[in-house]
Scaffold this motif. Structure first.
Motif, PDB file in Angstrom:
ATOM      1  N   ASP A  92      22.823  42.874 -19.132  1.00  0.00           N
ATOM      2  CA  ASP A  92      23.876  43.712 -18.545  1.00  0.00           C
ATOM      3  C   ASP A  92      23.344  44.851 -17.671  1.00  0.00           C
ATOM      4  O   ASP A  92      24.124  45.663 -17.184  1.00  0.00           O
ATOM      5  N   GLU A  93      22.038  44.901 -17.449  1.00  0.00           N
ATOM      6  CA  GLU A  93      21.510  45.916 -16.527  1.00  0.00           C
ATOM      7  C   GLU A  93      22.146  45.769 -15.146  1.00  0.00           C
ATOM      8  O   GLU A  93      22.510  46.747 -14.507  1.00  0.00           O
ATOM      9  N   ASN A  94      22.295  44.513 -14.714  1.00  0.00           N
ATOM     10  CA  ASN A  94      22.928  44.233 -13.421  1.00  0.00           C
ATOM     11  C   ASN A  94      24.073  43.241 -13.571  1.00  0.00           C
ATOM     12  O   ASN A  94      24.311  42.419 -12.683  1.00  0.00           O
ATOM     13  N   ASN A  95      24.755  43.317 -14.711  1.00  0.00           N
ATOM     14  CA  ASN A  95      25.978  42.529 -14.955  1.00  0.00           C
ATOM     15  C   ASN A  95      25.729  41.035 -14.932  1.00  0.00           C
ATOM     16  O   ASN A  95      26.594  40.264 -14.549  1.00  0.00           O
ATOM     17  N   GLN A  96      24.567  40.587 -15.391  1.00  0.00           N
ATOM     18  CA  GLN A  96      24.192  39.192 -15.199  1.00  0.00           C
ATOM     19  C   GLN A  96      24.074  38.412 -16.502  1.00  0.00           C
ATOM     20  O   GLN A  96      23.943  38.981 -17.584  1.00  0.00           O
ATOM     21  N   LEU A  97      24.076  37.086 -16.348  1.00  0.00           N
ATOM     22  CA  LEU A  97      23.729  36.170 -17.424  1.00  0.00           C
ATOM     23  C   LEU A  97      22.473  35.433 -16.976  1.00  0.00           C
ATOM     24  O   LEU A  97      22.438  34.868 -15.884  1.00  0.00           O
ATOM     25  N   TRP A  98      21.423  35.479 -17.812  1.00  0.00           N
ATOM     26  CA  TRP A  98      20.134  34.880 -17.470  1.00  0.00           C
ATOM     27  C   TRP A  98      19.855  33.655 -18.326  1.00  0.00           C
ATOM     28  O   TRP A  98      20.294  33.566 -19.473  1.00  0.00           O
ATOM     29  N   SER A  99      19.039  32.756 -17.770  1.00  0.00           N
ATOM     30  CA  SER A  99      18.376  31.712 -18.533  1.00  0.00           C
ATOM     31  C   SER A  99      16.880  32.009 -18.478  1.00  0.00           C
ATOM     32  O   SER A  99      16.315  32.180 -17.390  1.00  0.00           O
TER      33      SER A  99
ATOM     34  N   GLU B  75      38.841  43.546 -19.599  1.00  0.00           N
ATOM     35  CA  GLU B  75      37.672  43.099 -20.351  1.00  0.00           C
ATOM     36  C   GLU B  75      38.038  41.767 -21.001  1.00  0.00           C
ATOM     37  O   GLU B  75      38.900  41.732 -21.874  1.00  0.00           O
ATOM     38  N   HIS B  76      37.374  40.704 -20.584  1.00  0.00           N
ATOM     39  CA  HIS B  76      37.882  39.367 -20.844  1.00  0.00           C
ATOM     40  C   HIS B  76      36.852  38.452 -21.509  1.00  0.00           C
ATOM     41  O   HIS B  76      35.677  38.779 -21.629  1.00  0.00           O
ATOM     42  N   LEU B  77      37.347  37.275 -21.869  1.00  0.00           N
ATOM     43  CA  LEU B  77      36.530  36.192 -22.403  1.00  0.00           C
ATOM     44  C   LEU B  77      36.448  35.093 -21.347  1.00  0.00           C
ATOM     45  O   LEU B  77      37.463  34.705 -20.774  1.00  0.00           O
ATOM     46  N   TYR B  78      35.222  34.599 -21.111  1.00  0.00           N
ATOM     47  CA  TYR B  78      34.987  33.616 -20.061  1.00  0.00           C
ATOM     48  C   TYR B  78      34.389  32.334 -20.604  1.00  0.00           C
ATOM     49  O   TYR B  78      33.763  32.326 -21.670  1.00  0.00           O
ATOM     50  N   LEU B  79      34.534  31.261 -19.823  1.00  0.00           N
ATOM     51  CA  LEU B  79      33.944  29.963 -20.116  1.00  0.00           C
ATOM     52  C   LEU B  79      33.062  29.549 -18.947  1.00  0.00           C
ATOM     53  O   LEU B  79      33.473  29.641 -17.780  1.00  0.00           O
ATOM     54  N   LEU B  80      31.851  29.093 -19.260  1.00  0.00           N
ATOM     55  CA  LEU B  80      30.974  28.472 -18.276  1.00  0.00           C
ATOM     56  C   LEU B  80      30.763  27.033 -18.728  1.00  0.00           C
ATOM     57  O   LEU B  80      30.270  26.792 -19.843  1.00  0.00           O
TER      58      LEU B  80
ATOM     59  N   ASP C  39      10.439  29.267 -21.858  1.00  0.00           N
ATOM     60  CA  ASP C  39       9.492  29.657 -22.897  1.00  0.00           C
ATOM     61  C   ASP C  39       8.295  30.440 -22.373  1.00  0.00           C
ATOM     62  O   ASP C  39       7.487  30.949 -23.143  1.00  0.00           O
ATOM     63  N   LYS C  40       8.189  30.541 -21.031  1.00  0.00           N
ATOM     64  CA  LYS C  40       7.122  31.349 -20.428  1.00  0.00           C
ATOM     65  C   LYS C  40       7.623  32.732 -19.991  1.00  0.00           C
ATOM     66  O   LYS C  40       6.859  33.531 -19.466  1.00  0.00           O
ATOM     67  N   GLY C  41       8.919  32.968 -20.176  1.00  0.00           N
ATOM     68  CA  GLY C  41       9.501  34.249 -19.784  1.00  0.00           C
ATOM     69  C   GLY C  41      10.000  34.287 -18.351  1.00  0.00           C
ATOM     70  O   GLY C  41      10.329  35.364 -17.833  1.00  0.00           O
ATOM     71  N   ASN C  42      10.091  33.122 -17.702  1.00  0.00           N
ATOM     72  CA  ASN C  42      10.629  33.066 -16.340  1.00  0.00           C
ATOM     73  C   ASN C  42      12.156  33.033 -16.401  1.00  0.00           C
ATOM     74  O   ASN C  42      12.729  32.281 -17.186  1.00  0.00           O
ATOM     75  N   LYS C  43      12.797  33.821 -15.572  1.00  0.00           N
ATOM     76  CA  LYS C  43      14.255  33.938 -15.638  1.00  0.00           C
ATOM     77  C   LYS C  43      14.934  33.303 -14.437  1.00  0.00           C
ATOM     78  O   LYS C  43      14.396  33.255 -13.336  1.00  0.00           O
ATOM     79  N   THR C  44      16.147  32.816 -14.684  1.00  0.00           N
ATOM     80  CA  THR C  44      17.046  32.329 -13.645  1.00  0.00           C
ATOM     81  C   THR C  44      18.386  33.002 -13.858  1.00  0.00           C
ATOM     82  O   THR C  44      18.902  33.025 -14.985  1.00  0.00           O
ATOM     83  N   VAL C  45      18.958  33.585 -12.819  1.00  0.00           N
ATOM     84  CA  VAL C  45      20.266  34.225 -12.929  1.00  0.00           C
ATOM     85  C   VAL C  45      21.346  33.158 -12.842  1.00  0.00           C
ATOM     86  O   VAL C  45      21.443  32.430 -11.850  1.00  0.00           O
ATOM     87  N   LEU C  46      22.148  33.053 -13.886  1.00  0.00           N
ATOM     88  CA  LEU C  46      23.225  32.066 -13.929  1.00  0.00           C
ATOM     89  C   LEU C  46      24.538  32.632 -13.405  1.00  0.00           C
ATOM     90  O   LEU C  46      25.302  31.931 -12.740  1.00  0.00           O
TER      91      LEU C  46
END
Length: 303
Positions: free
Chosen positions: A103-110, A166-171, A113-120
């Motif tokens: 939530d630092e930048n309002n994001q959802l990350w993946s 403030e809501h509930l979402y589905l991906l 196991d190496k700590g590499n992130k992708t913004v979803l």
């Protein structure tokens, strides 16, 4: 000065009463003679435990902006990731990636196991999310994400919602559809579902309620009802369908009927989250303010 001394005495008295409060276990859910064990402390604020296939736990130390790994076999912790996007709630997906509410930048990350992130995710209909807080992934891969608005000291943006609430979402499991599935919540927070992917529980901490939903085709929700009139931060569930809620009073356990059947007091100001860990999923792992705790259970978790 007298007021400060009195406040200190009251605080110490409350801390002592919390420490010596007795575990309540009406349905023999906890292993015989099991004791609550503090694993480690000294963190800023612990949250978001996600369990690996081996039973290890990744949890967030949000004020210090990092993700910590706890090993079930060594009972030790180590830093897994720095600059973790102020991750809050987390969940492990089917491929072994950590899905994190950054939530630092309002994001959802993946996070792999190496700590590499992708913004979803970072927006809904072109507008920034409030700050994803917690999530649950069904066995089929559908994600449900709570998006309350909590003003963060570390935000460099205005703490004003671009959404209309403030809501509930589905991906969707293929990550092609992102939609609201409940826009009638005050401040959704903790979330968990049953092992069969048919029932969802969402804690509306702003309304002091936990709601229960049926999950139908394509992940849509129906038959919303109040499960219990109390809020919760993070939540988990065991194979019997008992729900484990957190907050200022440690871990409270409720059966399928919403009846309180257990209480695990935690000697911290706030208990933020809870999950079943270990290869057999019989170790209840608890994140609480500056410390993390565990206790052995007879029942097991389902993810």
């Amino acid at each position: 000065m007298k007021r400060n001394i009195l406040s200190a005495i009251i605080f110490l008295s409350l801390s002592s009463s919390i420490t010596h409060a007795q575990i309540v276990d009406k349905k023999n859910l906890i292993e015989k003679n099991a004791q609550l064990e503090k694993i480690a402390d000294g963190f800023g604020f612990t949250e978001g435990p996600a369990v690996s296939r081996l039973g290890d736990v990744y949890f967030s130390d949000q004020p210090n902006n990092r993700i910590i790994k706890w090993s079930f076999f060594t009972n030790k912790t180590e830093v897994f990731m720095e600059d973790a996007g102020r991750s809050n709630g987390m969940f492990m997906d089917r491929e072994g990636n950590i899905i994190a509410c950054a939530d630092e930048n309002n994001q959802l990350w993946s996070i792999d196991d190496k700590g590499n992130k992708t913004v979803l995710l970072e927006a809904y209909q072109g507008k920034k999310l409030n700050g994803p807080n917690d999530l649950y992934i069904t066995p089929s891969g559908t994600m449900y994400i709570t998006d309350p608005l909590y003003k963060r000291e570390y935000w460099t943006r205005d703490a004003v919602s671009e959404q209309n609430g403030e809501h509930l979402y589905l991906l969707s499991a293929d990550r092609l559809q992102f939609m609201r599935v409940d826009d009638k919540l005050v401040k959704p927070n903790g979330i968990v579902g049953t092992y069969d992917g048919k029932t969802l529980y969402v804690a509306d901490i702003g309304a002091e309620k936990v709601y229960k939903y049926d999950i139908i085709e394509d992940g849509f929700l129906t038959n919303r009802e109040v499960f219990i009139n109390r809020g919760s931060d993070g939540m988990t569930i065991d194979y019997r369908g008992n729900l484990y809620l957190t907050g200022a009073d440690g871990v409270k356990i409720y059966n399928r009927k919403g009846e309180e059947i257990g209480h695990i007091p935690i000697p911290e100001k706030w208990t933020a989250n809870v999950v079943f860990a270990g290869p057999d999923r019989k170790t209840l792992f608890i994140t609480a303010s500056e410390g993390i705790y565990k206790i052995r259970m007879k029942v097991y978790g389902t993810y």
